[in-house]
Design an enzyme around this catalytic site. Structure first.
Site, PDB file in Angstrom:
ATOM      1  N   HIS A  57      -8.685 -10.101   7.828  1.00 42.48           N
ATOM      2  CA  HIS A  57      -8.315  -8.683   7.731  1.00 42.48           C
ATOM      3  C   HIS A  57      -7.622  -8.485   6.379  1.00 42.48           C
ATOM      4  O   HIS A  57      -6.839  -9.349   5.960  1.00 42.48           O
ATOM      5  CB  HIS A  57      -7.326  -8.294   8.838  1.00 42.48           C
ATOM      6  CG  HIS A  57      -7.903  -8.300  10.214  1.00 42.48           C
ATOM      7  ND1 HIS A  57      -7.242  -7.749  11.303  1.00 42.48           N
ATOM      8  CD2 HIS A  57      -9.074  -8.783  10.700  1.00 42.48           C
ATOM      9  CE1 HIS A  57      -7.977  -7.887  12.393  1.00 42.48           C
ATOM     10  NE2 HIS A  57      -9.100  -8.521  12.060  1.00 42.48           N
ATOM     11  N   GLU A  59      -5.125  -6.678   5.500  1.00 39.42           N
ATOM     12  CA  GLU A  59      -3.653  -6.627   5.560  1.00 39.42           C
ATOM     13  C   GLU A  59      -3.055  -8.039   5.605  1.00 39.42           C
ATOM     14  O   GLU A  59      -2.057  -8.320   4.931  1.00 39.42           O
ATOM     15  CB  GLU A  59      -3.191  -5.835   6.794  1.00 39.42           C
ATOM     16  CG  GLU A  59      -3.670  -4.386   6.818  1.00 39.42           C
ATOM     17  CD  GLU A  59      -4.957  -4.216   7.627  1.00 39.42           C
ATOM     18  OE1 GLU A  59      -5.758  -5.176   7.713  1.00 39.42           O
ATOM     19  OE2 GLU A  59      -5.140  -3.109   8.175  1.00 39.42           O
ATOM     20  N   CYS A  85      -3.336  -4.175  12.683  1.00 40.34           N
ATOM     21  CA  CYS A  85      -3.360  -4.703  14.049  1.00 40.34           C
ATOM     22  C   CYS A  85      -2.126  -5.591  14.247  1.00 40.34           C
ATOM     23  O   CYS A  85      -1.424  -5.909  13.285  1.00 40.34           O
ATOM     24  CB  CYS A  85      -4.657  -5.480  14.279  1.00 40.34           C
ATOM     25  SG  CYS A  85      -4.683  -7.109  13.476  1.00 40.34           S
ATOM     26  N   CYS A  88      -1.881  -8.685  11.898  1.00 45.74           N
ATOM     27  CA  CYS A  88      -1.505  -8.359  10.519  1.00 45.74           C
ATOM     28  C   CYS A  88      -0.071  -7.849  10.431  1.00 45.74           C
ATOM     29  O   CYS A  88       0.654  -8.170   9.487  1.00 45.74           O
ATOM     30  CB  CYS A  88      -2.463  -7.326   9.948  1.00 45.74           C
ATOM     31  SG  CYS A  88      -4.142  -7.972   9.776  1.00 45.74           S
TER      32      CYS A  88
HETATM   33 ZN   LIG Z   1      -5.411  -6.979  11.286  1.00 41.92          ZN
END
Ligand SMILES: [Zn+2]
Length: 151
Positions: A57, A59, A85, A88
């Site tokens: 991801h 992030e 999420c 992250c």
């Molecule tokens: Zn994430």
């Protein structure tokens, strides 16, 4: 520098561009940038498919890079196309970033995709050890289009 003086929409446009680049290479449409003193210093897009790595991801990638490569994590602000999420958000909290600015909330993204929402990043930060400020809904309509195009 005062976070409220940052050009939120300009930095969010760059994060949304990263999300579109990710989608163009076959990854999911998520992108993020890190900003210091109102200047972008690092960018990342989702690479789950291209790297076959569920951790890829943008992030978490940027939180890892901030912690590994820099000594000013507490001055860095993340702009990201969708609310981070819980994975992250945990990384952001551990890295100790200053703030997160997002376009589409996790709750709204879940609604658009017909899935159950995950734990909010705010809840993760409240339970965490850093004092990460959250600014929601910057260029929200533009961010929602990324989700509309990938349902
Ligand atoms: Zn994430």
């Amino acid at each position: 520098m005062d976070l409220d003086a940052f050009d939120h929409e300009s930095h969010m446009r760059e994060a949304l561009d990263c999300a579109r680049e990710a989608a163009a290479r076959g990854d999911e449409p998520f992108g993020s940038v890190l900003v210091k003193d109102d200047e972008v210093v690092l960018t990342a897009g989702n690479r789950i498919n291209s790297e076959n790595d569920l951790r890829a991801h943008p992030e978490l990638t940027l939180a890892k890079r901030a912690a590994a490569e820099r000594d000013d994590a507490d001055e860095l602000v993340m702009y990201t196309s969708t609310e981070p999420c819980p994975m992250c958000a945990g990384g952001i909290d551990i890295a100790g970033l200053r703030a997160v600015v997002y376009s589409v909330s996790g709750e709204r993204a879940a609604e658009l995709h017909g899935t159950d929402p995950l734990l909010s990043s705010t809840a993760v930060f409240e339970a965490g050890r850093s004092d990460v400020r959250v600014i929601p809904d910057v260029l929200k309509a533009e961010g929602e289009k990324l989700h509309d195009a990938h349902r």
